[in-house]
Design an enzyme around this catalytic site. Structure first.
Site, PDB file in Angstrom:
ATOM      1  CD  GLU A   1      18.077   7.414   5.476  1.00 28.24           C
ATOM      2  OE1 GLU A   1      19.217   7.398   4.966  1.00 28.24           O
ATOM      3  OE2 GLU A   1      17.111   6.796   5.005  1.00 28.24           O
TER       4      GLU A   1
ATOM      5  CG  ASN B   1      16.486  20.455  -5.874  1.00 26.06           C
ATOM      6  OD1 ASN B   1      15.871  20.791  -6.882  1.00 26.06           O
ATOM      7  ND2 ASN B   1      17.207  21.314  -5.157  1.00 26.06           N
TER       8      ASN B   1
ATOM      9  CG  MET C   1      16.131   1.823   7.547  1.00 31.62           C
ATOM     10  SD  MET C   1      16.308   3.465   6.825  1.00 31.62           S
ATOM     11  CE  MET C   1      17.108   4.349   8.156  1.00 31.62           C
TER      12      MET C   1
ATOM     13  CD1 TRP D   1      15.800   0.526  -0.052  1.00 26.05           C
ATOM     14  CD2 TRP D   1      13.947   1.674   0.468  1.00 26.05           C
ATOM     15  NE1 TRP D   1      15.847   1.693  -0.761  1.00 26.05           N
ATOM     16  CE2 TRP D   1      14.729   2.419  -0.460  1.00 26.05           C
ATOM     17  CE3 TRP D   1      12.737   2.189   0.903  1.00 26.05           C
ATOM     18  CZ2 TRP D   1      14.310   3.670  -0.937  1.00 26.05           C
ATOM     19  CZ3 TRP D   1      12.338   3.425   0.443  1.00 26.05           C
ATOM     20  CH2 TRP D   1      13.127   4.151  -0.460  1.00 26.05           C
TER      21      TRP D   1
ATOM     22  CB  ALA E   1       1.880  17.413  -3.321  1.00 25.59           C
TER      23      ALA E   1
ATOM     24  CE1 TYR F   1      17.715  -0.054   3.730  1.00 26.13           C
ATOM     25  CE2 TYR F   1      16.373  -1.840   4.600  1.00 26.13           C
ATOM     26  CZ  TYR F   1      16.536  -0.498   4.276  1.00 26.13           C
ATOM     27  OH  TYR F   1      15.512   0.388   4.513  1.00 26.13           O
ATOM     28  CD  GLU F   2      22.315   0.778   0.338  1.00 28.17           C
ATOM     29  OE1 GLU F   2      22.742   1.878  -0.071  1.00 28.17           O
ATOM     30  OE2 GLU F   2      22.282  -0.246  -0.387  1.00 28.17           O
TER      31      GLU F   2
END
Length: 420
Positions: free
Chosen positions: A214, A172, A277, A402, A145, A279-280
């Site tokens: 990913e 986690n 995506m 993002w 959830a 970026y990064e």
């Protein structure tokens, strides 16, 4: 709209006088406190075309009617109105700015459930679609959830669409490769997961689904496409659209765990929208550099448009910065993630002068604190304009942030200038 780069000796008053704009609005638009400027800082200067001074008895509705505009557009031009329950007589409102464009693109952004309410509201004022991040799932296909009620409520308040996001996050909150492999190789698990996703979308009023997987092992590349096709077919039964977020590839056979399991052409053929995506390049554990250097972004775009219909593509825009301690040592140095506005404040506090890399099209600066040298790469109005220029050049259908977690008023006011 003008962009002005602060020089030594400049003041807010001198800059405002140069462009004939209000000192107060110049400070507000660029989130400047106590008239403090940084040499090399880029300012967004918006030139009003129509101004209106609030009179006794005015309402947003009456002002909108008078000028044949919408309440939403008045609030977008004067975003401080979000937090005001009534209009103050004597307050000057911008009804229209000069050089307004009307680009027909879909602007969206991802947000965690713990986003500050003021940051969320200001973002939702300018975007079309909100993507609460993120639902995960268990090994039996049941959903983990997400506390997304506040985000959904705020999106509804501002008339945003809502796109549910599913990722292979475990309990986690970590990307779990085993969850990916289990799902793409188990038809029953896929059915249970999609049943739960569709039920949640119906219960919470989501309009579409975003799949953001990913680190897919290369040997499961075709299995992943098969899952996307299955998800697409299930969603079509209920009238829902499907988007897929993909890492920034430059070739089909590009090596690396981030890339090998992603088939741009096959995914692009199935999904309604593809989110690149982009970026990064500069990242938390990597060497210091721009987060989204334009030449690197362009290589991804060139490959993407060769295999994906251009009208399906949305380009990613980063809304964050990194501060690296120097010297950089691979495997040891960890950059601090900060906001773009925080980057400017840090430059101010440490007496740094902001530079601009004309190749990467991104600002940066060096400073020293407690005997340690640092370098900061961030985004400002100049780098944001460059990214939207790319979107226009390639003819993409959207821009995705993002993420929305940090204030970036310059960016949103620019969006207001170019967006329908």
């Amino acid at each position: 709209m003008e962009i002005y780069v602060v020089k030594s000796g400049d003041t807010l008053i001198s800059i405002a006088e140069q462009f004939g704009v209000s000192v107060q609005r110049l400070a507000y638009d660029n989130e400047i406190e106590n008239d403090a400027l940084v040499v090399g800082q880029a300012l967004l200067v918006l030139i009003p075309e129509i101004l209106y001074v609030v009179q006794n008895g005015d309402t947003l509705y009456s002002i909108a009617e008078q000028f044949n505009t919408s309440i939403l557009q008045i609030v977008r031009n004067n975003s401080f109105l979000i937090n005001e329950s009534f209009l103050l007589p004597g307050r000057e409102l911008v009804i229209q700015y000069r050089q307004k464009e009307n680009r027909n693109i879909n602007i969206f952004g991802y947000a965690y459930s713990y986003i500050r309410e003021d940051v969320l509201q200001e973002s939702c004022l300018y975007i079309d679609e909100l993507l609460p991040f993120s639902y995960g799932y268990n090994a039996d296909g049941t959903l983990i959830a997400l506390n997304d009620e506040r985000l959904i409520s705020t999106a509804d308040q501002f008339g945003n669409q809502k796109r549910m996001v599913i990722t292979p996050l475990d309990r986690n909150e970590r990307f779990n490769n085993q969850l990916v492999v289990a799902l793409v190789t188990d038809d029953t698990m896929q059915q249970i997961l999609m049943d739960n996703i569709i039920q949640t979308m119906q219960d919470k009023g989501y309009d579409a689904l975003d799949i953001d997987y990913e680190f897919i092992p290369g040997e499961y590349r075709s299995n992943y496409v098969t899952f996307i096709q299955y998800a697409k077919n299930r969603l079509m039964e209920y009238g829902y659209a499907l988007s897929v977020a993909v890492p920034p590839k430059i070739a089909d056979d590009q090596p690396g765990l981030l890339y090998e399991g992603i088939d741009y052409a096959a995914i692009g053929a199935v999904a309604d929208q593809i989110f690149l995506m982009t970026y990064e390049w500069g990242y938390k554990y990597g060497p210091p550099m721009a987060v989204a250097p334009i030449p690197s972004v362009r290589r991804v775009l060139d490959y993407a448009v060769s295999v994906i219909p251009v009208e399906k593509i949305s380009m990613g825009i980063p809304n964050y910065a990194y501060d690296w301690p120097l010297p950089y040592v691979r495997g040891e140095t960890v950059a601090e993630t900060i906001g773009n506005q925080e980057a400017i404040q840090r430059a101010l506090e440490n007496g740094a002068e902001i530079q601009y890399d004309e190749n990467a099209k991104a600002p940066y600066y060096y400073y020293e604190r407690d005997g340690v040298e640092h370098v900061v790469w961030f985004e400002d109005i100049r780098s944001i304009v460059e990214k939207y220029n790319l979107i226009a050049e390639y003819g993409f259908s959207g821009a995705g942030y993002w993420n929305l977690m940090r204030a970036f008023r310059q960016n949103w006011l620019y969006v207001n200038q170019i967006h329908v």
